[in-house]
Design an enzyme around this catalytic site. Structure first.
Site, PDB file in Angstrom:
ATOM      1  N   HIS A 219       0.872  -1.181   0.000  1.00  0.00           N
ATOM      2  CA  HIS A 219       0.000   0.000   0.000  1.00  0.00           C
ATOM      3  C   HIS A 219       0.910   1.233   0.000  1.00  0.00           C
ATOM      4  O   HIS A 219       1.362   1.675   1.059  1.00  0.00           O
ATOM      5  CB  HIS A 219      -0.880  -0.055   1.253  1.00  0.00           C
ATOM      6  CG  HIS A 219      -1.897   1.034   1.347  1.00  0.00           C
ATOM      7  ND1 HIS A 219      -3.257   0.809   1.219  1.00  0.00           N
ATOM      8  CD2 HIS A 219      -1.777   2.362   1.549  1.00  0.00           C
ATOM      9  CE1 HIS A 219      -3.912   1.938   1.359  1.00  0.00           C
ATOM     10  NE2 HIS A 219      -3.032   2.901   1.560  1.00  0.00           N
ATOM     11  N   HIS A 221       2.058   5.197  -0.940  1.00  0.00           N
ATOM     12  CA  HIS A 221       1.576   6.560  -1.158  1.00  0.00           C
ATOM     13  C   HIS A 221       2.579   7.302  -2.033  1.00  0.00           C
ATOM     14  O   HIS A 221       3.775   7.034  -1.998  1.00  0.00           O
ATOM     15  CB  HIS A 221       1.397   7.282   0.180  1.00  0.00           C
ATOM     16  CG  HIS A 221       0.111   6.928   0.862  1.00  0.00           C
ATOM     17  ND1 HIS A 221      -0.483   7.726   1.800  1.00  0.00           N
ATOM     18  CD2 HIS A 221      -0.710   5.858   0.716  1.00  0.00           C
ATOM     19  CE1 HIS A 221      -1.609   7.150   2.221  1.00  0.00           C
ATOM     20  NE2 HIS A 221      -1.757   6.021   1.586  1.00  0.00           N
ATOM     21  N   CYS A 252      -3.303  10.319   3.708  1.00  0.00           N
ATOM     22  CA  CYS A 252      -3.336  10.266   5.164  1.00  0.00           C
ATOM     23  C   CYS A 252      -3.568  11.654   5.717  1.00  0.00           C
ATOM     24  O   CYS A 252      -2.807  12.573   5.435  1.00  0.00           O
ATOM     25  CB  CYS A 252      -2.019   9.715   5.696  1.00  0.00           C
ATOM     26  SG  CYS A 252      -1.966   9.717   7.496  1.00  0.00           S
TER      27      CYS A 252
END
Lengths: 317, 317
Positions: A219, A221, A252
């Site tokens: 995952h 970013h 986030c």
């Protein structure tokens, strides 16, 4: 002109097929300032399924006080019941959330842990150990019901307060999540600082500790633009589950940055260029992200969406 | 908090050092609508050199009618004479451009070819063969003067009018440029459509045709978010020269898209994470791009610049 593009040129040693774990409806929309109407969320998930995504994280059963954007989980989830053949995992923070998810018939859940104490304290208001203790009955009860459990592990590479996060520290918490009974892990680079060697080193250490690559999703970013290069490094290690967010929605809320999740379209462009099957129709997916961007009133941060939005290829649906 | 980040984790088989060919002052600024004042350009190049970049493409001797943004080449180039130890290549389109560059004492030049007929016709108003014939005396005279010659080859992966570009077609023009006497090539993904397997396939075919990897640079655009993943693939093939543009300035005026060149900062973040030496001080480079963005009146498209711009780490210079 994008016909015939990307040109398909496979690389030896990469997996033939990748499962994209689409997180836009949950991870993306939970970070929106405006609460998106339930009917728009439902249509979003339907459109994503229609574009060929086979796993779409639908919503979260976190207390509405903490995530008001997803307070409509009870209303939304039943509206997705007509979607066949698509896994619709939901995030559950604790036993109360599990009760709510199970009552609606959810068959896949996810818990959300942190590799660092600072983020555990700020995001979960607990120590890492306390959060694992909280998840223990959640995972046990889910397994009793044969519900699939994903364990998110955030801050796997760097933390905004602690800086670089040692690999052994991440491996320790990952191992604990697997021991609780998680079926798969999602290794989160929550602030986007990872680079390809770091990714491969963490994967290798997890394998050494008995966590097979088949149980690991990544995952990434795109905060520092590294998400797709890190994905390539993970594929080269054998990873076949990759998290991404349609149109690059979300990020986030604790990491200040204009950019967040890896955009599903950018990922699909690379995977299809590498000849890796995803089942996704990039044109329909791009059209979905353009449609969602119109609902949100601002352009998608996905570079592929922006590039294709001016061409005919996104107008299929 | 970015201290200790990116964490340095090398990968076996990658080069220990990469030479970044910084193209911001030429490729970046030639695509600006507003003409940047000469003194700002000069300060930009000085700051880039001060940040540790060892090759900075300074300007172009294309006729001012075609590229008015760089019409001040005769005024700018002498202002850079005090920069020691930094290569300052300049673009020359033809013999007239070469005359101008040599008169100012340029020691490195670049010519700009196309792998496709459509782009050659639109950008150079010539066939591919006619453009090579035009470069022949340019390269020959440069070599007579022991001037280093780089050959740009654009549209190496896809073309906005022709779609996917066959590898053999690119190799044919690349081989011709080498036969003319070019010291190095820069393979341009002008519209940003390449993926990692395509990159490695082209490099392998060039090697088979006698073009060594040491003579090859890569020039990726981030239009579809692929630039850094493609760079990783090129590094894995042994490439040690990577083009990038400070702050992500520029792009191709013929390819409509919000995004253009790979940002030097995003590249440096990955390279330093991989333990690959660049000689670049990322903090000083980011500060330079923030400074330039202020001059241009809009934020840098570089994700790393945006992420670091809010922290202390770019405030070193």
């Amino acid at each position: 002109m994008t016909e015939g593009l990307p040109m398909e040129v496979p690389v030896a040693g990469l997996p033939p097929r990748v499962r994209i774990h689409e997180v836009g409806p949950r991870d993306g929309l939970q970070n929106e300032k405006e609460v998106v109407p339930t009917e728009v969320k439902a249509e979003f998930v339907h459109r994503l399924a229609g574009a060929g995504l086979t796993t779409v994280e639908a919503t979260s059963f976190v207390h509405p006080r903490w995530v008001p954007q997803l307070a409509d989980a009870e209303d939304l989830f039943p509206r997705l019941a007509d979607i066949g053949g698509v896994a619709l995992p939901v995030l559950v923070p604790n036993e109360r959330g599990l009760d709510r998810a199970l009552a609606l018939g959810a068959r896949r859940i996810a818990v959300f842990a942190s590799a660092t104490e600072t983020f555990a304290a700020r995001n979960l208001n607990r120590t890492v150990e306390e959060s694992l203790a909280m998840f223990e009955p959640v995972v046990a009860r889910a397994k009793d019901d044969e519900v699939h459990v994903r364990g998110y592990l955030s801050m796997c590479f760097g933390d905004p307060w602690e800086g670089a996060v040692p690999v052994h520290q991440v491996v320790r918490v990952a191992r604990r999540l697997m021991d609780l009974g998680c079926d798969e892990l999602s290794l989160g680079d929550t602030i986007g600082v990872a680079t390809p060697g770091h990714v491969q080193a963490l994967l290798a250490r997890l394998n050494e500790e008995g966590v097979p690559t088949s149980a690991i999703g990544v995952h990434f970013h795109d905060t520092y633009g590294q998400a797709l290069a890190n994905t390539l490094a993970a594929l080269q290690h054998g990873v076949t589950t990759v998290d991404a967010s349609a149109g690059g929605l979300g990020g986030c809320p604790y990491a200040k940055s204009a950019t967040g999740n890896l955009a599903t379209e950018d990922l699909v462009w690379m995977l299809h260029g590498l000849g890796i099957e995803t089942g996704v129709d990039l044109g329909r997916l791009t059209a979905t992200s353009v449609w969602m961007a119109e609902r949100l009133g601002r352009p998608s941060p996905s570079r592929t969406v922006r590039a294709l939005a001016g061409t005919a290829s996104h107008k299929e649906s």
